[in-house]
Structure formats: C-alpha cells, structure tokens
Design an enzyme around this catalytic site. Structure first.
Site, mmCIF file in Angstrom:
data_model
loop_
_atom_site.group_PDB
_atom_site.id
_atom_site.type_symbol
_atom_site.label_atom_id
_atom_site.label_comp_id
_atom_site.label_asym_id
_atom_site.label_seq_id
_atom_site.Cartn_x
_atom_site.Cartn_y
_atom_site.Cartn_z
ATOM 1 N N LYS A 146 0.802 -1.243 0.000
ATOM 2 C CA LYS A 146 0.000 0.000 0.000
ATOM 3 C C LYS A 146 0.834 1.292 0.000
ATOM 4 O O LYS A 146 0.568 2.191 -0.797
ATOM 5 C CB LYS A 146 -0.995 -0.015 1.170
ATOM 6 C CG LYS A 146 -2.147 -0.982 0.927
ATOM 7 C CD LYS A 146 -3.052 -1.126 2.134
ATOM 8 C CE LYS A 146 -4.181 -2.096 1.839
ATOM 9 N NZ LYS A 146 -4.875 -2.574 3.021
ATOM 10 N N VAL B 12 -1.230 -9.074 5.776
ATOM 11 C CA VAL B 12 -1.843 -10.291 6.326
ATOM 12 C C VAL B 12 -1.161 -11.593 5.894
ATOM 13 O O VAL B 12 -1.486 -12.649 6.419
ATOM 14 C CB VAL B 12 -3.349 -10.415 6.010
ATOM 15 C CG1 VAL B 12 -4.151 -9.386 6.760
ATOM 16 C CG2 VAL B 12 -3.613 -10.360 4.528
ATOM 17 N N TYR C 234 -6.017 -3.832 -7.548
ATOM 18 C CA TYR C 234 -5.702 -3.848 -6.114
ATOM 19 C C TYR C 234 -5.340 -5.277 -5.661
ATOM 20 O O TYR C 234 -4.342 -5.492 -4.971
ATOM 21 C CB TYR C 234 -6.890 -3.294 -5.316
ATOM 22 C CG TYR C 234 -6.740 -3.508 -3.831
ATOM 23 C CD1 TYR C 234 -5.855 -2.737 -3.083
ATOM 24 C CD2 TYR C 234 -7.450 -4.515 -3.174
ATOM 25 C CE1 TYR C 234 -5.688 -2.948 -1.719
ATOM 26 C CE2 TYR C 234 -7.296 -4.729 -1.813
ATOM 27 C CZ TYR C 234 -6.412 -3.948 -1.095
ATOM 28 O OH TYR C 234 -6.244 -4.180 0.255
HETATM 29 N N1 GLU Z 1 -5.373 -8.135 0.131
HETATM 30 C C1 GLU Z 1 -5.701 -7.964 1.509
HETATM 31 C C2 GLU Z 1 -7.068 -7.333 1.674
HETATM 32 O O1 GLU Z 1 -7.369 -6.405 1.022
HETATM 33 C C3 GLU Z 1 -4.647 -7.146 2.170
HETATM 34 C C4 GLU Z 1 -4.928 -6.902 3.635
HETATM 35 C C5 GLU Z 1 -3.703 -6.742 4.477
HETATM 36 O O2 GLU Z 1 -2.634 -7.250 4.189
HETATM 37 O O3 GLU Z 1 -3.862 -6.050 5.489
HETATM 38 O O4 GLU Z 1 -7.872 -7.745 2.445
#
Ligand code: GLU
Length: 318
Positions: A73, A266, A196
């Site tokens: 991000k 995550v 995304y």
């Molecule tokens: N792709 C995951 C989501 O959007 C990333 C979340 C994360 O790593 O905090 O839920």
C-alpha cells in the site's frame, strides 16, 4: 555504520540469534479469509536487514517469496504521489489514523465519505484507482515495474493468491462500490479491484522487502542498483503515513514500542524504515489479533530495544 553493535558481524549474529530464539514461537493464526493464504507454511520465518550502503544480512527463509498484501500500500500510494502530486491524491484520501480495522467499511459512511488514509483498504482502493495507464494491463505493468525497481530485479504475481482473493474479496468489493457511490472511484470498479488484488499478490522475499525499506531509508534511491525510485519530496508523506497508520489499529502501540515507520500485511510480512541507516523486514505468517506476524512483531520489538532504533531515542544507543 560506526556503532559497534551495528558492525556487519554483529548484525549477522543478532539476526541468527533472533531467528533461533523465535522459531519455536508458534502462537497466532494463519490468515484464512483469503483461502490461499491459509495454505502458508506456519514455520516460514525470514529476517533481513539492508543498509543504505547496499549490504544485506539475512537469517532463515529470507530468500523465499510471500505475497506483499498490504505491504504494497505505501508504495502504490508513492506511485500516485509521483503521478499526480500530494494535493490531488489527498482530495480523494485523508491522512488520519482510524482506530478501526484495516478492512472496515464503517468510517466511510461517516463525515466526509473520504477514506481516512491510504494504508487501510478503503484508502488503498481509492489510491489504486488514481494510478495512470492506458489499460488495465498497462497499469499492472507500471506497478510491476515499480516494485521490480524497489527489489532490484523483476518481480511477478502469485496467480493463485490473486484468483483466491478475487473470488473471496466481498468486503473489498463492497468498499469499492461504496467508494463509487460517493464519487471516489471511477466506473471501472471490477478492473480497479483486480488491480488492487494484483498489487497485493506481488511476490517478494524478506530480502526484497528489506531492500524496499532501505530504498526509503536511503532517500528514495535503491541502495544496490543506485536507481532513484521515489522523488525525495514524496518520502515525507509516505514515511509519515506509514508511521501513523501503517500498523493497522495498533499503530500507536507500535510507535510506542518500536518507533519506526512500518507496514504490515496479512501474509505475515512487516517492513520498517530506519531513516539514513537501513531497512528491516521480517516475514512469518502466524498473525496476532491485530493482524501482525507474531514472530515479526517479537523480532522488531527486540531489535528496536537492542539497537536503539526508535526515532525518539534522540539518535543514541538504547
Ligand atoms: N489483500 C488484503 C485485503 O485487502 C490485504 C490486507 C492486508 O494485508 O492487510 O484484504
């Protein structure tokens, strides 16, 4: 490094010691809301440090890739800053921590209907929507090239993780539709969600993550290739939002104990930036209640203490 505890031999020894110490720590759970992530090896455990001079130190599974997930991000936010400038980006997304979970939809409904910051899903989806490109493939190509420059070599996607999230990411779909409702996302909702999910599925080793953090520590220049990846004026927005918002809803606790700009994901990755000195990354997929790697969190707390890393130590040793 002039500090004796940061000599090459001392760094290598500390990383090996912490790997051995925390490998038996088997607390926490694998993320399972993206089904493919629940197949991760709970004993994957990599630690890496990359200095601003381009020296790399590692322990454990530091060469084995995992998907970046939310660690992507800040770097895509950095790309939007480069494309459009901070003013235009922050018309669409704020710069305040939320105290809510990373995938919360509640905050969007309140007040301005603008996502609080680019480090939570709503903000990241709004930021991904701003990435320039002539087609979805062109935008993905730009993102992959950006991450390749941070890593210092070509990187690619984990197709299984991408498809897994594409078919299970209903909460993110709901957020995207709400963003569209509030005029914060264009009509290409599905293409934007795919982009995304693709950025989240980029494969990076712990060592690659340390080099990506070291690029930020080195003023935006990748320390091994010598290539500028981020313009210097864009460092401050990126690092300040990593500091205040990068560690989910426990960013305050992280600031208290570790005191460094960081980002967690995550799949079990955490990277942190020690400005002017080094990037540090730890990957291990068992997560605590806040969504951080349990082993990663433990290693960072101990390293911050031993090496006196907090930005609020006044620059001295612990
Ligand atoms: N792709 C995951 C989501 O959007 C990333 C979340 C994360 O790593 O905090 O839920």
């Amino acid at each position: 490094m002039n500090e004796p505890h940061l000599s090459p031999a001392a760094i290598s020894a500390t990383l090996r010691e912490l790997h051995e110490k925390y490998l038996p720590l088997r607390e926490g759970r694998l993320a399972d809301y993206i089904p493919e992530l629940s197949k991760a090896d709970p004993d994957h455990f990599g630690i890496a440090v990359a200095t601003v001079k381009g020296e790399v130190f590692e322990a454990g599974n530091a060469e084995d890739p995992i998907t970046l997930q939310s660690v992507s991000k800040p770097f895509v936010y950095g790309m939007a800053l480069e494309d459009l400038g901070a003013e235009a980006v922050h018309e669409q997304v704020g710069m305040e921590p939320t105290g809510e979970a990373f995938n919360s939809i509640i905050e969007l409904e309140k007040k301005t209907h603008r996502p609080y910051n680019p480090m939570i899903n709503a903000g990241a989806l709004a930021v991904t929507n701003l990435i320039s490109g002539t087609s979805p493939a062109d935008k993905l190509g730009r993102i992959l090239r950006l991450f390749s420059r941070y890593a210092g070599h070509p990187v690619h996607l984990d197709g299984s993780v991408f498809v897994s999230e594409r078919f299970s990411g209903h909460r993110n779909r709901a957020i995207a539709h709400l963003l569209r409702h509030f005029g914060r996302m264009g009509p290409e909702i599905d293409e934007n969600l795919d982009l995304y999910f693709q950025q989240c599925s980029i494969l990076f080793s712990t060592k690659d993550m340390a080099l990506m953090a070291a690029t930020l520590a080195n003023g935006g220049v990748q320390p091994v290739t010598g290539e500028r990846v981020l313009a210097r004026p864009n460092l401050r927005p990126l690092l300040s939002l990593m500091f205040t918002c990068g560690m989910y809803d426990s960013s305050g606790e992280w600031a208290f104990h570790v005191g460094l700009p960081a980002k967690s994901g995550v799949s079990g990755g955490i990277l942190a930036v020690v400005p002017g000195k080094m990037g540090i990354a730890v990957t291990s997929p068992l997560l605590d209640k806040s969504g951080h790697s349990v082993r990663g969190h433990a290693v960072f707390r101990e390293l911050a203490e031993r090496w006196g890393l907090s930005l609020f130590n006044g620059g001295g040793e612990a």
